[in-house]
Enzyme design. Structure first.
Site, PDB file in Angstrom:
ATOM      1  N   CYS A  25     155.023  31.041 156.704  1.00 26.81           N
ATOM      2  CA  CYS A  25     154.864  30.266 155.486  1.00 26.81           C
ATOM      3  C   CYS A  25     153.745  30.843 154.618  1.00 26.81           C
ATOM      4  O   CYS A  25     152.661  31.154 155.119  1.00 26.81           O
ATOM      5  CB  CYS A  25     154.561  28.812 155.817  1.00 26.81           C
ATOM      6  N   TYR A 182     158.831  20.399 164.087  1.00 30.09           N
ATOM      7  CA  TYR A 182     159.513  19.994 162.871  1.00 30.09           C
ATOM      8  C   TYR A 182     160.774  19.212 163.228  1.00 30.09           C
ATOM      9  O   TYR A 182     161.057  18.967 164.392  1.00 30.09           O
ATOM     10  CB  TYR A 182     159.764  21.202 161.974  1.00 30.09           C
TER      11      TYR A 182
END
Length: 356
Positions: A25, A182
């Site tokens: 990310c 997640y």
């Protein structure tokens, strides 16, 4: 015997070597749209010699972002900037890949350099969703909205639509993110999934979300292109998700048309005690490869050329995916090739040849 610089073929795609850029990310998108930062970041790793360049966790919906700066693929406006990057990556010999994701209860957070805690609604945050109304903790203390069965179907549809856009953008390698605490991993782990319906309870129910999502994605993702899944092979917490369940999950995913398991770990519990060390997650990739009969990628504290080469030569994994080392050195593959006596297989770009 394969080695780090042997080609690797999966479906119709052949990687020039066994080195991949792990999804990392960058928290640098604008309303999910990729910027010049992403072109330079990903493009440099393709020029540096990686076999596959996997774009960061890319949200399938606005509420699926970890932070407001996350990459997205929930709208048509996201496609063209990604296609531009992928054209550059392919021009320089690498296969463009993408990891599509939903952050679940870890969504609505500040960027890491802004502290990483959950954002309040008046500071740009939103209500995260999850299998159960259980907060992650450790600064991510928002209690998520527990998804209804209808809402689960909506999230799965988001993955399907994102897959279509990924194909339109020119990606040739698709990874579903089911790791690191997640949303998809939250369904797998009993630490975060305490549902009493068909999506919670025993193993068969906890894997249902991922299997259904994979099945739906495989319908629209061409059979000729690799479909992969990243999992956390263990939560590192007693009573949580573990390697035995991961092996069986890998068998089920293979039957659904998955071609490779990207073997990571952790992320579902703030208090987990993780025994960090060089190659500490490689045994997971080795065991899943052997027992589930599916190709694997090894990740996590793989730094040296000889270390990476040994993983492939010994058949412990088919690929090594690097993160921090490739942030420090985009030309790690070229340098590793020299160190291992394969300099000719990673030639410099013409623009740099005089300095090589």
């Amino acid at each position: 015997m394969s080695h780090l610089f042997a080609p690797f073929t999966l479906k119709s795609i052949t990687l020039r070597n066994r080195i991949g850029v792990s999804p990392m990310c960058q928290y640098s998108s604008e309303d999910g749209v990729a910027t010049d930062w992403h072109l330079v970041h990903l493009g440099a790793r393709a020029v540096g010699g990686a076999g596959v360049v996997i774009a960061e966790a890319t949200a399938v919906s606005p509420e699926g972002r970890i932070t407001p700066g996350d990459a997205g693929i929930w709208a048509d406006k996201h496609v063209e900037p990604l296609a531009r990057i992928n054209h550059f990556v392919k021009t320089h010999g690498a296969v463009p890949g993408i990891q599509i994701a939903h952050a679940g209860r870890k969504a609505s957070a500040a960027r890491p350099w802004d502290g990483g805690d959950h954002l309040s609604d008046d500071a740009g945050g939103w209500t995260p969703v999850a299998p159960s109304a259980i907060a992650f903790g450790d600064g991510l203390d928002k209690v998520p909205h527990p998804l209804t069965v209808e809402e689960i179907a909506g999230v799965q549809h988001d993955f399907v639509v994102a897959t279509r856009r990924a194909l339109a953008a020119g990606y040739e390698w698709l990874e579903l993110h089911s790791a690191h605490g997640y949303l998809s991993h939250e369904f797998l782990s009993p630490l975060s999934n305490q549902r009493a319906d068909n999506y919670g309870g025993g193993f068969e129910n906890r894997i249902r979300f991922l299997l259904e999502t994979t099945r739906a994605v495989r319908v629209v993702w061409p059979e000729r292109l690799p479909l992969t899944v990243r999992i956390s092979c263990t939560d590192w917490v007693e009573g949580g998700w573990d390697i035995e369940q991961s092996v069986e999950l890998a068998r089920r995913l293979k039957a659904e048309g998955v071609d490779l398991i990207d073997c990571s770990s952790g992320g579902s519990a703030a208090h987990a005690k993780i025994p960090l060390g060089p190659g500490y997650q490689v045994p997971f990739a080795e065991r899943i490869r052997r027992e589930a009969g599916i190709a694997t990628a090894a990740v996590g504290m793989i730094a040296g050329a000889k270390q990476a080469d040994e993983i492939v030569r010994a058949g412990r994994a088919d690929l090594v995916l690097l993160a921090r080392e490739l942030l420090r050195d985009p030309y790690w593959p070229a340098h590793a090739a020299r160190a291992l006596g394969f300099a000719d297989v990673v030639p410099p770009p013409s623009q740099y040849a005089r300095a090589w």
